[in-house]
Design a protein around this motif. Sequence first.
Motif, PDB file in Angstrom:
ATOM      1  N   TYR A  56      74.315  56.535  34.420  1.00  0.00           N
ATOM      2  CA  TYR A  56      73.782  55.722  33.326  1.00  0.00           C
ATOM      3  C   TYR A  56      72.307  56.037  33.073  1.00  0.00           C
ATOM      4  N   GLU A 104      81.674  51.154  29.859  1.00  0.00           N
ATOM      5  CA  GLU A 104      81.514  49.846  29.215  1.00  0.00           C
ATOM      6  C   GLU A 104      81.275  48.748  30.245  1.00  0.00           C
ATOM      7  N   ASP A 105      81.999  48.794  31.361  1.00  0.00           N
ATOM      8  CA  ASP A 105      81.813  47.784  32.407  1.00  0.00           C
ATOM      9  C   ASP A 105      80.415  47.864  33.010  1.00  0.00           C
ATOM     10  N   TYR A 106      79.915  49.104  33.160  1.00  0.00           N
ATOM     11  CA  TYR A 106      78.567  49.216  33.732  1.00  0.00           C
ATOM     12  C   TYR A 106      77.529  48.654  32.764  1.00  0.00           C
ATOM     13  N   GLU A 107      77.709  48.881  31.488  1.00  0.00           N
ATOM     14  CA  GLU A 107      76.777  48.324  30.504  1.00  0.00           C
ATOM     15  C   GLU A 107      76.732  46.801  30.584  1.00  0.00           C
ATOM     16  N   LYS A 108      77.895  46.201  30.878  1.00  0.00           N
ATOM     17  CA  LYS A 108      77.974  44.742  30.978  1.00  0.00           C
ATOM     18  C   LYS A 108      77.718  44.246  32.397  1.00  0.00           C
ATOM     19  N   MET A 109      77.378  45.219  33.298  1.00  0.00           N
ATOM     20  CA  MET A 109      77.137  44.901  34.714  1.00  0.00           C
ATOM     21  C   MET A 109      78.350  44.208  35.328  1.00  0.00           C
ATOM     22  N   ALA A 110      79.556  44.680  34.915  1.00  0.00           N
ATOM     23  CA  ALA A 110      80.789  44.076  35.413  1.00  0.00           C
ATOM     24  C   ALA A 110      81.484  44.963  36.439  1.00  0.00           C
ATOM     25  N   ARG A 147      76.256  55.858  25.918  1.00  0.00           N
ATOM     26  CA  ARG A 147      77.627  55.721  26.425  1.00  0.00           C
ATOM     27  C   ARG A 147      78.343  57.068  26.398  1.00  0.00           C
TER      28      ARG A 147
END
Length: 408
Positions: A390, A368-374, A300
């Motif tokens: 990423y 953080e949103d990319y980690e959650k695929m959001a 991150r």
Amino acid sequence: MSDSVVDDDQYCIALQPVCDALFQHIGDELLYRASPQAKNAEIDDPLLATARACSAAIYDIGLEKLVGNRWLFLNVSSEWLARPELLPMPAEQIIIEITDTVPADSDTVRAIQLIKARGYRVSWTLQGDHNRARTLGVLADIVKVDTTQPYDEKAVEALASGKRTFLAEKVDDLAVFERYKALGFTLFQGYFFAQPKTHTSSLNTRRGNQSIQLKLITELYRDTVNLDDIAKLIAQDPYLYVTVLKRANSGYFGQGKQITQLKRSLQLLGLIELRTLVATVMLSQNGPVCRLTMKLALTRALMCRLLADPFPGIDRESAFTAGLFSLMDVMLDLPMETLLREVPLPGDVLAALRSRSGSLGALLILAEDYEKMAVDDSDATERAELRRCYLQANEEADALLRSLKTAD
């Protein structure tokens, strides 16, 4: 490994002597013990056990006090082989012992070849699997043979052609010693010579300041390392401070006079040794859950740094710090506010961590949103750029943790 075991800093080490045919004490095998009362290793986490054993032997006690000029046999797992930056110095005194849990695959072969190229010798225990002998045994400088198992003459003869040294282990009486001496073995280990002797650290506690240690990771892996900043951080961690001074005054680095200044000690150790020391100390204090979280935190942090690059008004190192500290409360099991009160951070980093506000907060939200695929699919270009950052960050995090690029 349970949290109670991970948090316990009463672990220590034991040494099992290695002797030659003339009963001369020429080496010792380093053994991990969870407590001074333990008679066996009781290892649930091989990486943690090796880190603790190395930390105790190299940094707490010191090689010259522990073994003098004798060899030190160090048992390593696959995880340790994959992290050559953790191998202690000096290479000519350390024998890397490959355990039976290490697979006989191409990754292991490459790892052994790398550590041998750095000057380390390798010990390997003869196994019944002939594929392991062909793959790993041929790379060994010292071949151990378990005297309690059937003697495989053909396997020993095949390996003997490479001018290897043979060590008979579990030699528990004179008859076994005489038998293997007659077979041509030159090194011996077992209760006939001595039982393992426990050694405890002179330090009252090994509890370091984990928040400082994690911040040290940030500083030690910058493109340009500021020694004054490193010294200020280490000065806030009593355990690391003492460990650095002891290592700088060890026989390997000793300059003939006592070194009492921290900055002089850092100059003497050098960047690679400092990275090795900090990583080993941190791993010795943290369990596998923390290591997994550290990988996520580093990924991150590196992603935030990459996302900051196109924006001249955003400091990339502040972006890295925000990303790293966004998970530090999890790693240290502390409330975020408690952590932020203890560690001095810039105002924009504090704003990002507390409320995800400001430009750094925006970058942190994206990561953080990319980690959650959001992430919103409406902007394919933006999503592609996030994916690139990423993947690059994940690759750099793996490389950083292994420190494969820190040598030389």
